[in-house]
Write a protein that holds these residues in place. Sequence first.
Motif, PDB file in Angstrom:
ATOM      1  N   PRO A 323     -45.362  59.913  49.422  1.00 50.58           N
ATOM      2  CA  PRO A 323     -46.597  60.715  49.447  1.00 50.58           C
ATOM      3  C   PRO A 323     -46.773  61.586  48.209  1.00 50.58           C
ATOM      4  CG  PRO A 323     -44.936  61.758  50.812  1.00 50.58           C
ATOM      5  CD  PRO A 323     -44.301  60.518  50.252  1.00 50.58           C
ATOM      6  N   ALA A 324     -47.135  60.967  47.091  1.00 47.41           N
ATOM      7  CA  ALA A 324     -47.350  61.754  45.873  1.00 47.41           C
ATOM      8  C   ALA A 324     -48.585  62.633  45.984  1.00 47.41           C
ATOM      9  CB  ALA A 324     -47.481  60.818  44.669  1.00 47.41           C
ATOM     10  N   ASP A 325     -49.486  62.291  46.907  1.00 45.24           N
ATOM     11  CA  ASP A 325     -50.762  62.993  46.988  1.00 45.24           C
ATOM     12  C   ASP A 325     -50.825  64.044  48.081  1.00 45.24           C
ATOM     13  OD1 ASP A 325     -50.578  61.229  49.047  1.00 45.24           O
ATOM     14  OD2 ASP A 325     -52.640  60.492  48.896  1.00 45.24           O
ATOM     15  N   SER A 326     -49.697  64.356  48.702  1.00 46.24           N
ATOM     16  CA  SER A 326     -49.751  65.349  49.777  1.00 46.24           C
ATOM     17  C   SER A 326     -48.389  66.016  49.947  1.00 46.24           C
ATOM     18  CB  SER A 326     -50.178  64.687  51.092  1.00 46.24           C
ATOM     19  OG  SER A 326     -50.101  65.614  52.169  1.00 46.24           O
ATOM     20  N   LEU A 327     -48.365  67.315  49.809  1.00 45.21           N
ATOM     21  CA  LEU A 327     -47.123  68.051  49.977  1.00 45.21           C
ATOM     22  C   LEU A 327     -46.721  68.117  51.448  1.00 45.21           C
ATOM     23  CD1 LEU A 327     -44.911  69.644  48.567  1.00 45.21           C
ATOM     24  CD2 LEU A 327     -46.323  71.694  48.809  1.00 45.21           C
ATOM     25  N   SER A 328     -47.702  68.256  52.350  1.00 47.09           N
ATOM     26  CA  SER A 328     -47.384  68.319  53.779  1.00 47.09           C
ATOM     27  C   SER A 328     -46.830  66.985  54.263  1.00 47.09           C
ATOM     28  CB  SER A 328     -48.638  68.688  54.579  1.00 47.09           C
ATOM     29  OG  SER A 328     -49.662  67.728  54.383  1.00 47.09           O
ATOM     30  N   THR A 329     -47.400  65.904  53.813  1.00 42.57           N
ATOM     31  CA  THR A 329     -46.903  64.582  54.194  1.00 42.57           C
ATOM     32  C   THR A 329     -45.518  64.345  53.624  1.00 42.57           C
ATOM     33  OG1 THR A 329     -49.179  63.772  54.200  1.00 42.57           O
ATOM     34  CG2 THR A 329     -47.446  62.108  54.225  1.00 42.57           C
ATOM     35  N   PHE A 330     -45.255  64.910  52.441  1.00 43.70           N
ATOM     36  CA  PHE A 330     -43.931  64.756  51.840  1.00 43.70           C
ATOM     37  C   PHE A 330     -42.854  65.359  52.729  1.00 43.70           C
ATOM     38  CE2 PHE A 330     -40.517  66.821  49.412  1.00 43.70           C
ATOM     39  CZ  PHE A 330     -39.903  65.692  48.883  1.00 43.70           C
ATOM     40  N   ARG A 331     -43.145  66.480  53.344  1.00 43.80           N
ATOM     41  CA  ARG A 331     -42.171  67.115  54.223  1.00 43.80           C
ATOM     42  C   ARG A 331     -41.840  66.184  55.398  1.00 43.80           C
ATOM     43  NH1 ARG A 331     -41.624  72.653  53.525  1.00 43.80           N
ATOM     44  NH2 ARG A 331     -41.165  72.956  55.744  1.00 43.80           N
ATOM     45  N   GLU A 332     -42.847  65.548  55.950  1.00 44.91           N
ATOM     46  CA  GLU A 332     -42.624  64.596  57.033  1.00 44.91           C
ATOM     47  C   GLU A 332     -41.850  63.377  56.531  1.00 44.91           C
ATOM     48  OE1 GLU A 332     -46.446  63.663  58.512  1.00 44.91           O
ATOM     49  OE2 GLU A 332     -46.917  65.716  59.144  1.00 44.91           O
ATOM     50  N   TRP A 333     -42.241  62.929  55.347  1.00 43.53           N
ATOM     51  CA  TRP A 333     -41.587  61.755  54.737  1.00 43.53           C
ATOM     52  C   TRP A 333     -40.105  62.027  54.513  1.00 43.53           C
ATOM     53  CZ3 TRP A 333     -38.906  60.836  50.242  1.00 43.53           C
ATOM     54  CH2 TRP A 333     -38.794  59.504  49.815  1.00 43.53           C
ATOM     55  N   LYS A 334     -39.780  63.216  54.043  1.00 45.67           N
ATOM     56  CA  LYS A 334     -38.378  63.531  53.776  1.00 45.67           C
ATOM     57  C   LYS A 334     -37.583  63.663  55.069  1.00 45.67           C
ATOM     58  CE  LYS A 334     -35.300  66.467  51.148  1.00 45.67           C
ATOM     59  NZ  LYS A 334     -35.138  67.552  50.159  1.00 45.67           N
ATOM     60  N   ASN A 335     -38.196  64.167  56.105  1.00 42.77           N
ATOM     61  CA  ASN A 335     -37.510  64.239  57.396  1.00 42.77           C
ATOM     62  C   ASN A 335     -37.142  62.847  57.890  1.00 42.77           C
ATOM     63  OD1 ASN A 335     -37.534  67.036  57.611  1.00 42.77           O
ATOM     64  ND2 ASN A 335     -39.547  67.060  58.617  1.00 42.77           N
ATOM     65  N   LEU A 336     -38.050  61.885  57.654  1.00 44.64           N
ATOM     66  CA  LEU A 336     -37.752  60.504  58.029  1.00 44.64           C
ATOM     67  C   LEU A 336     -36.592  59.952  57.217  1.00 44.64           C
ATOM     68  CD1 LEU A 336     -41.364  59.009  58.374  1.00 44.64           C
ATOM     69  CD2 LEU A 336     -39.758  59.524  60.229  1.00 44.64           C
ATOM     70  N   ALA A 337     -36.562  60.277  55.921  1.00 43.42           N
ATOM     71  CA  ALA A 337     -35.472  59.815  55.060  1.00 43.42           C
ATOM     72  C   ALA A 337     -34.141  60.400  55.509  1.00 43.42           C
ATOM     73  CB  ALA A 337     -35.769  60.184  53.613  1.00 43.42           C
ATOM     74  N   LEU A 338     -34.125  61.680  55.836  1.00 42.35           N
ATOM     75  CA  LEU A 338     -32.896  62.326  56.294  1.00 42.35           C
ATOM     76  C   LEU A 338     -32.427  61.742  57.635  1.00 42.35           C
ATOM     77  CD1 LEU A 338     -33.759  66.025  55.394  1.00 42.35           C
ATOM     78  CD2 LEU A 338     -31.961  64.630  54.341  1.00 42.35           C
ATOM     79  N   GLU A 339     -33.388  61.475  58.501  1.00 44.22           N
ATOM     80  CA  GLU A 339     -33.047  60.890  59.789  1.00 44.22           C
ATOM     81  C   GLU A 339     -32.474  59.494  59.620  1.00 44.22           C
ATOM     82  OE1 GLU A 339     -35.315  59.660  63.972  1.00 44.22           O
ATOM     83  OE2 GLU A 339     -36.289  60.977  62.514  1.00 44.22           O
ATOM     84  N   LEU A 340     -33.071  58.727  58.720  1.00 46.62           N
ATOM     85  CA  LEU A 340     -32.570  57.374  58.446  1.00 46.62           C
ATOM     86  C   LEU A 340     -31.162  57.426  57.878  1.00 46.62           C
ATOM     87  CD1 LEU A 340     -32.970  54.301  58.193  1.00 46.62           C
ATOM     88  CD2 LEU A 340     -34.100  54.714  55.984  1.00 46.62           C
ATOM     89  N   LEU A 341     -30.920  58.360  56.964  1.00 46.93           N
ATOM     90  CA  LEU A 341     -29.590  58.511  56.379  1.00 46.93           C
ATOM     91  C   LEU A 341     -28.555  58.857  57.453  1.00 46.93           C
ATOM     92  CD1 LEU A 341     -27.585  58.905  54.027  1.00 46.93           C
ATOM     93  CD2 LEU A 341     -28.442  61.256  53.833  1.00 46.93           C
ATOM     94  N   GLN A 342     -28.908  59.772  58.309  1.00 47.95           N
ATOM     95  CA  GLN A 342     -27.971  60.199  59.347  1.00 47.95           C
ATOM     96  C   GLN A 342     -27.654  59.051  60.309  1.00 47.95           C
ATOM     97  OE1 GLN A 342     -29.381  63.431  61.736  1.00 47.95           O
ATOM     98  NE2 GLN A 342     -27.378  63.855  62.628  1.00 47.95           N
ATOM     99  N   ASN A 343     -28.682  58.328  60.730  1.00 49.78           N
ATOM    100  CA  ASN A 343     -28.474  57.217  61.662  1.00 49.78           C
ATOM    101  C   ASN A 343     -27.606  56.125  61.049  1.00 49.78           C
ATOM    102  OD1 ASN A 343     -30.025  58.483  63.606  1.00 49.78           O
ATOM    103  ND2 ASN A 343     -31.925  57.395  63.019  1.00 49.78           N
ATOM    104  N   TYR A 344     -27.855  55.845  59.760  1.00 51.19           N
ATOM    105  CA  TYR A 344     -27.090  54.768  59.124  1.00 51.19           C
ATOM    106  C   TYR A 344     -25.644  55.196  58.889  1.00 51.19           C
ATOM    107  CZ  TYR A 344     -25.967  50.895  55.991  1.00 51.19           C
ATOM    108  OH  TYR A 344     -25.387  49.766  55.426  1.00 51.19           O
ATOM    109  N   SER A 345     -25.448  56.437  58.482  1.00 51.83           N
ATOM    110  CA  SER A 345     -24.100  56.909  58.169  1.00 51.83           C
ATOM    111  C   SER A 345     -23.211  56.953  59.418  1.00 51.83           C
ATOM    112  CB  SER A 345     -24.163  58.303  57.533  1.00 51.83           C
ATOM    113  OG  SER A 345     -24.895  58.278  56.343  1.00 51.83           O
TER     114      SER A 345
END
Length: 774
Positions: A323-345
């Motif tokens: 989400p280069a065009d939205s800071l609020s969406t970026f926060r959601e996007w990063k939460n998904l990335a962190l969740e994916l990292l945790q689940n995979y690890s």
Amino acid sequence: MAGTYHSTDDLLIEVDWNNVINDSDENGQQETSTQIKLDPSSGAPIIPLSEESDDIPKDSIEMKFKMNNINSNQVVYFSNETVKCLYPVTIDEASIDNSEGYIEYVTKIFEIYDSLGEDRIFNIPMMGLINKMNNRNHDYNVNLSMEMMISELEIFIDKIKNDCTKINRFYQLENCLSILNCLRIMYFIMDGSEEDSVMNGNDMSKNQIENDKKRQIFINGLIKWVNRSDGEPNADFIEQVFDSTEQLGEEELPENSPQGARDSHVFETEIFWKLINQLIIRGLFSQAIGCIDRSGLKEYLLAQCDVSSNALLDIISLLKEYPADSLSTFREWKNLALELLQNYSMNDDISISGDLRDSIEDTLLIISGDKNCILKYSQFWYESICGFYLFYIPSLELIKTEYLAWSIKKNTINVVNSWEVASKDLMQGKIYPILPILEKYDLATSSFTSGLCQAKGLLEPEIEEQYGIVNYMINSFAFEICSKMNNKKLWPIAIGLICNNPNNSNTYKRITIGELIAHFPYETNDDLEWLLSICAEWKLIDVAKKIYMQLGNTMMYEGNTIEAMKNFSKGGNIEMVKHYSWMLFEASILQSKPLDDIILNTIVSDDASKIDSDIPEEILDKMVTNTMRQTLSPYGVLFKFFQLIEEEKFSSALELLLLLINFQYLPKHYLVLITSKLLYPIYLMDDTKKVSEESILILIEVIEKEWDCKDEKSIIIYQRVIAEEYEKESEHMNLDQDDKQNRKATNYPGTIEDFLKQVRRLLNFKLCDDYIIL
């Protein structure tokens, strides 16, 4: 020969004639273009000259070198009094670009700077009602100007990138572009705080939309700066990664091949994951996805491990939806990335090799914003800065403080690349040091950049040296245009730069413009009109007079006497107008007929039809000033005299002749000329021509009063008259040269004194004839 500058007022050069450099071409013509070398000890420029004649002394002799303050054509001369020659020397400026592409580039960026108008001045109101909208409009205009200038620089670079003769120029401009791209993202996009209403949990607002738009522009600019600056990783490197470990297709493997050959994959190599993660850190998401697709990793994981396959697909999905065009969406996007990292690890159902699992996990760590992993896979300091902003915390302030410090600690700055040094300075808030670096590569770019930095308020007005360098750069580029670029189309830009420079006082502008335009290489009437319009705008009366005088001298040199006189008249030099009016008068008398100049004769004629002139009156009025009409009046009388003689109206013609002879402002020597060339042969030598008593008495009175046999000019002009008469008689009689030298004019006495006696005698005869007739 070669000489070096010494620090003296006259720039004296000691010359060793043993180091003669012959720059002559095959035809013996001196090359005007020379290559400047530097003296190894002093670092001063060494100027090669050409040996133009055999008279140049070959022993050691002191030579003086004089700089030209107008252009690059200098002069060398010798202190030895026996050597009288001047030797021109042209100093080439390696940094000067006179190509059409560069001229177009300069024109475009000047138009950008000029269109800023009052926004060229940065001014924050400190009291009263502060209009935030005006401040926003100012920032928007300045930011847009920077963006447009960078775009014009990219267009110019694109024009020369395939020209093998301009490789050095290409890299110079690329360095400029890298610095400007960094300057733009750091100071010409984000205005105000990035922590807007979104960070405070407020609803969507106009301010949020604006900041989201800026965020997208910033991220695109950041990715562009990082990747264009060094071009890494390039296509050749990517091909090497795949070529070195590309798995052969099953059909290409022999049946007895070992199992290891069938299991060799590019995605199992360390260099592959370095490539993938480097592309991601640099924001090159589509390229990273393309490399993953090419590697066959998706197919392999689909067959080997569902958990890893799903994780890879989620990584690809996250990269595609960054989400280069939205800071609020970026926060959601990063939460998904962190969740994916945790689940995979934490998942124990992963059935692939540990190395491959670690590589996938590293990629998840990067997109989750892990500091150590971003630094681990960054080869350059600016790569990790990009990665931190994309995946850690998107904060401009953190770039200036923590991100830069972390990055250069891991990957030091390459001081050889000046764009890296300048970019580091920019991130540390140092604007002033980048301007000399830009100037080294291109003065035009540095000049307009300094102006935009000042307009943006990035330079401290209380620090004199910061505003001083802006003033220096803008004015220097204006002077370079006028002295070195040899293109008069750019002169309006030079004048515009001086006028638009907010650091120049009106007095400075007036004096500088007056000095510059006096050297403008005008060629056409349009050039002249432009010059005079500048003089009128700045009330440069003395400069306008100089221009008219220069133009007048040029016209006179080309034989356009009337044009020359018009310009002398407009230049206020009445003496020059009078001088050339009398010269025309003299020339006409010497040839005993009107001059062959339709314009001149139309000016003085009262009947243009008699001279076959069809010059419109309005054109004639533009070509003639009132001063010219007045000073040409003696020639006008003379012209009418010749017309009457041709019509055999001798009595009327004599009246005009008497007017000239009795003219109170007639130069003394012209009395001798009129008498010897007109009165004497037409009236006094011809017994059939009757002269009235009144006319004779007038002539006698004027001659007795004004004739001066000792006047040098009178003597010279009489000698010229009789010399012409000698020539005419000799040619008529077909005499050889010796006979011509031994002859005397039949009808003219040899001296002015004897001629005066002859005139008196003939006037007395005419007077007696008049009495006898009575």
